[in-house]
Design a protein around this motif. Structure first.
Motif, mmCIF file in Angstrom:
data_model
loop_
_atom_site.group_PDB
_atom_site.id
_atom_site.type_symbol
_atom_site.label_atom_id
_atom_site.label_comp_id
_atom_site.label_asym_id
_atom_site.label_seq_id
_atom_site.Cartn_x
_atom_site.Cartn_y
_atom_site.Cartn_z
ATOM 1 N N TYR A 1 1.197 -1.371 -0.241
ATOM 2 C CA TYR A 1 -0.377 -0.320 -0.130
ATOM 3 C C TYR A 1 0.942 1.346 -0.029
ATOM 4 O O TYR A 1 1.236 2.359 -1.084
ATOM 5 C CB TYR A 1 -1.067 -0.108 1.071
ATOM 6 C CG TYR A 1 -2.116 1.540 0.869
ATOM 7 C CD1 TYR A 1 -3.214 0.635 0.213
ATOM 8 C CD2 TYR A 1 -1.235 2.375 1.553
ATOM 9 C CE1 TYR A 1 -4.294 1.846 0.267
ATOM 10 C CE2 TYR A 1 -2.704 3.280 2.018
ATOM 11 C CZ TYR A 1 -3.417 3.431 0.828
ATOM 12 O OH TYR A 1 -4.594 4.047 0.587
ATOM 13 N N TYR B 1 3.394 1.401 -1.296
ATOM 14 C CA TYR B 1 4.936 1.463 -2.652
ATOM 15 C C TYR B 1 3.874 1.809 -3.614
ATOM 16 O O TYR B 1 4.061 2.533 -4.429
ATOM 17 C CB TYR B 1 5.613 0.200 -2.888
ATOM 18 C CG TYR B 1 6.162 0.219 -3.761
ATOM 19 C CD1 TYR B 1 6.778 0.997 -4.112
ATOM 20 C CD2 TYR B 1 5.296 -0.151 -5.671
ATOM 21 C CE1 TYR B 1 7.837 1.113 -4.685
ATOM 22 C CE2 TYR B 1 6.328 -0.387 -6.390
ATOM 23 C CZ TYR B 1 7.621 0.240 -6.330
ATOM 24 O OH TYR B 1 8.179 0.939 -7.602
ATOM 25 N N THR B 2 2.581 1.304 -3.159
ATOM 26 C CA THR B 2 1.343 1.772 -5.339
ATOM 27 C C THR B 2 0.597 3.515 -4.451
ATOM 28 O O THR B 2 0.280 4.169 -4.810
ATOM 29 C CB THR B 2 0.144 0.731 -5.344
ATOM 30 O OG1 THR B 2 -0.109 0.787 -3.572
ATOM 31 C CG2 THR B 2 1.564 -0.266 -5.296
ATOM 32 N N GLU B 3 0.401 4.009 -3.248
ATOM 33 C CA GLU B 3 -0.131 4.406 -2.342
ATOM 34 C C GLU B 3 0.422 6.216 -1.928
ATOM 35 O O GLU B 3 -0.133 7.243 -2.189
ATOM 36 C CB GLU B 3 -1.341 4.444 -1.727
ATOM 37 C CG GLU B 3 -2.442 3.681 -3.050
ATOM 38 C CD GLU B 3 -2.991 3.779 -3.406
ATOM 39 O OE1 GLU B 3 -3.419 4.905 -4.042
ATOM 40 O OE2 GLU B 3 -3.580 2.618 -4.571
ATOM 41 N N ARG C 1 -2.895 -4.679 -6.282
ATOM 42 C CA ARG C 1 -2.402 -3.844 -7.215
ATOM 43 C C ARG C 1 -1.628 -3.431 -8.489
ATOM 44 O O ARG C 1 -1.250 -4.534 -8.361
ATOM 45 C CB ARG C 1 -1.517 -3.110 -5.773
ATOM 46 C CG ARG C 1 -2.250 -3.671 -4.478
ATOM 47 C CD ARG C 1 -1.979 -2.486 -3.103
ATOM 48 N NE ARG C 1 -2.782 -1.726 -2.839
ATOM 49 C CZ ARG C 1 -3.955 -1.236 -1.932
ATOM 50 N NH1 ARG C 1 -4.037 -0.581 -3.670
ATOM 51 N NH2 ARG C 1 -4.611 -1.075 -0.928
ATOM 52 N N GLU C 2 -1.596 -2.438 -8.670
ATOM 53 C CA GLU C 2 -0.793 -2.091 -9.459
ATOM 54 C C GLU C 2 -0.430 -0.850 -9.916
ATOM 55 O O GLU C 2 -0.830 -0.332 -8.655
ATOM 56 C CB GLU C 2 -1.364 -1.772 -11.235
ATOM 57 C CG GLU C 2 -2.726 -3.838 -11.496
ATOM 58 C CD GLU C 2 -3.449 -3.269 -12.603
ATOM 59 O OE1 GLU C 2 -2.775 -3.741 -13.423
ATOM 60 O OE2 GLU C 2 -4.283 -2.780 -12.601
ATOM 61 N N LYS C 3 1.471 -1.247 -9.977
ATOM 62 C CA LYS C 3 1.671 0.322 -10.898
ATOM 63 C C LYS C 3 2.722 0.819 -12.016
ATOM 64 O O LYS C 3 2.810 -0.588 -12.318
ATOM 65 C CB LYS C 3 2.892 0.631 -9.363
ATOM 66 C CG LYS C 3 3.162 2.080 -9.544
ATOM 67 C CD LYS C 3 4.070 1.966 -7.878
ATOM 68 C CE LYS C 3 5.073 3.302 -7.986
ATOM 69 N NZ LYS C 3 4.948 4.281 -6.552
#
Length: 77
Positions: free
Chosen positions: A28, A30-32, A48-50
């Protein structure tokens, strides 16, 4: 690119580990870009995706990277 995709590389990451060690918090953050202080147990699996752009030191065109980040529940079974 030429493959019809808007990225050059697809990287799949599966987070495994015991319950409560911080897999969800890490992904979370890292992505948000936000750290969640409350503990919420993952049920089943979360996804999750990035998207990133990689620029080579020696030049050349930038490369698109699509990360798929899979977060598992930290249960034995």
């Amino acid at each position: 690119m030429g493959t019809g995709k808007d990225y050059d590389y697809l990287i799949k990451f599966l987070a495994l580990g015991d319950s409560g060690v911080g897999k969800t918090s890490f992904l979370y953050h890292y992505t948000e870009g936000v750290f969640q202080q409350q503990f919420i147990s993952t049920v089943g699996i979360d996804f999750r995706e990035k998207r990133l752009t990689h620029r080579r030191k020696e030049g050349g065109p930038p490369q698109g990277v699509h990360l798929q980040l899979w977060d598992t529940a930290g249960q034995e079974k």
